[in-house]
Design a protein around this motif. Sequence first.
Motif, PDB file in Angstrom:
ATOM      1  N   ILE A  32     -24.848   1.517  81.050  1.00 17.77           N
ATOM      2  CA  ILE A  32     -24.264   0.237  80.655  1.00 17.77           C
ATOM      3  C   ILE A  32     -23.609   0.397  79.297  1.00 17.77           C
ATOM      4  N   PHE A  33     -22.346  -0.015  79.220  1.00 19.25           N
ATOM      5  CA  PHE A  33     -21.598   0.039  77.972  1.00 19.25           C
ATOM      6  C   PHE A  33     -21.068  -1.345  77.641  1.00 19.25           C
ATOM      7  N   ILE A  34     -21.137  -1.683  76.375  1.00 23.97           N
ATOM      8  CA  ILE A  34     -20.606  -2.951  75.870  1.00 23.97           C
ATOM      9  C   ILE A  34     -19.522  -2.587  74.867  1.00 23.97           C
ATOM     10  N   GLY A  43     -29.062  -2.579  70.888  1.00 26.69           N
ATOM     11  CA  GLY A  43     -30.254  -3.414  71.023  1.00 26.69           C
ATOM     12  C   GLY A  43     -30.903  -3.357  72.386  1.00 26.69           C
ATOM     13  N   GLY A  44     -30.462  -2.447  73.238  1.00 29.90           N
ATOM     14  CA  GLY A  44     -31.064  -2.328  74.560  1.00 29.90           C
ATOM     15  C   GLY A  44     -30.860  -3.589  75.383  1.00 29.90           C
ATOM     16  N   LEU A  45     -31.867  -3.965  76.128  1.00 27.52           N
ATOM     17  CA  LEU A  45     -31.761  -5.156  76.968  1.00 27.52           C
ATOM     18  C   LEU A  45     -31.634  -6.433  76.147  1.00 27.52           C
ATOM     19  N   ASN A  46     -31.913  -6.349  74.859  1.00 27.20           N
ATOM     20  CA  ASN A  46     -31.779  -7.510  73.976  1.00 27.20           C
ATOM     21  C   ASN A  46     -30.436  -7.546  73.255  1.00 27.20           C
ATOM     22  N   ALA A  47     -29.514  -6.664  73.620  1.00 27.29           N
ATOM     23  CA  ALA A  47     -28.195  -6.647  72.984  1.00 27.29           C
ATOM     24  C   ALA A  47     -27.535  -8.019  73.152  1.00 27.29           C
ATOM     25  N   LYS A  48     -26.959  -8.509  72.090  1.00 28.86           N
ATOM     26  CA  LYS A  48     -26.296  -9.813  72.124  1.00 28.86           C
ATOM     27  C   LYS A  48     -24.861  -9.639  72.620  1.00 28.86           C
ATOM     28  N   LEU A  49     -24.449 -10.519  73.499  1.00 32.01           N
ATOM     29  CA  LEU A  49     -23.084 -10.495  74.024  1.00 32.01           C
ATOM     30  C   LEU A  49     -22.303 -11.675  73.469  1.00 32.01           C
ATOM     31  N   ARG A  50     -21.027 -11.418  73.203  1.00 29.10           N
ATOM     32  CA  ARG A  50     -20.118 -12.481  72.795  1.00 29.10           C
ATOM     33  C   ARG A  50     -19.181 -12.769  73.959  1.00 29.10           C
ATOM     34  N   GLU A  51     -18.488 -13.864  73.901  1.00 22.52           N
ATOM     35  CA  GLU A  51     -17.664 -14.326  75.010  1.00 22.52           C
ATOM     36  C   GLU A  51     -16.639 -13.301  75.478  1.00 22.52           C
ATOM     37  N   ARG A  52     -16.012 -12.581  74.602  1.00 25.99           N
ATOM     38  CA  ARG A  52     -14.945 -11.650  74.993  1.00 25.99           C
ATOM     39  C   ARG A  52     -15.383 -10.196  75.098  1.00 25.99           C
ATOM     40  N   ALA A  54     -16.548  -6.754  76.666  1.00 20.63           N
ATOM     41  CA  ALA A  54     -16.326  -6.063  77.946  1.00 20.63           C
ATOM     42  C   ALA A  54     -17.591  -5.282  78.274  1.00 20.63           C
ATOM     43  N   VAL A  55     -18.162  -5.555  79.447  1.00 21.90           N
ATOM     44  CA  VAL A  55     -19.405  -4.897  79.876  1.00 21.90           C
ATOM     45  C   VAL A  55     -19.088  -4.045  81.095  1.00 21.90           C
ATOM     46  N   LEU A  56     -19.482  -2.780  81.017  1.00 16.85           N
ATOM     47  CA  LEU A  56     -19.300  -1.848  82.138  1.00 16.85           C
ATOM     48  C   LEU A  56     -20.680  -1.442  82.631  1.00 16.85           C
ATOM     49  N   ILE A  57     -20.931  -1.662  83.893  1.00 10.49           N
ATOM     50  CA  ILE A  57     -22.162  -1.213  84.536  1.00 10.49           C
ATOM     51  C   ILE A  57     -21.749  -0.186  85.575  1.00 10.49           C
ATOM     52  N   GLY A  58     -22.212   1.052  85.397  1.00 13.08           N
ATOM     53  CA  GLY A  58     -21.810   2.115  86.323  1.00 13.08           C
ATOM     54  C   GLY A  58     -22.947   3.042  86.644  1.00 13.08           C
ATOM     55  N   MET A  59     -22.759   3.811  87.667  1.00 11.72           N
ATOM     56  CA  MET A  59     -23.748   4.813  88.066  1.00 11.72           C
ATOM     57  C   MET A  59     -23.488   6.097  87.282  1.00 11.72           C
TER      58      MET A  59
END
Length: 65
Positions: A32-34, A43-52, A54-59
Motif C-alpha cells: 500500500i502506497f499513499i 503511520g501504518g494502518l493509522n496513517a492519516k489520509l487527506r481528501e486528495r 492517491a492510494v495504491l493497493i497492489g499485490m
Amino acid sequence: HLLERQCSIYGSRFRATVLSPLGDDISDYVAIFINGESYHVLGGLNAKLRERDAVLIGMTMAGGC
C-alpha cells in the motif's frame, strides 16, 4: 478507515486477500502506497489520509525460475 470501507464494499475475499490472517495488519502479499510512499513510513494502518491523497493497493511480486 479506508480499508474497512473497502472491505465492506468488496467483501470477504477482498478482506482475506488484503489483511493478515488476524486482520490486524496488511497481508505480506499486499503493498500500500499513499502519494508514492509506503504506508509503513506514514503511520501504518493509522496513517492519516487527506481528501486528495492517491492510494495504491497492489499485490507484491516475487518469483524466479
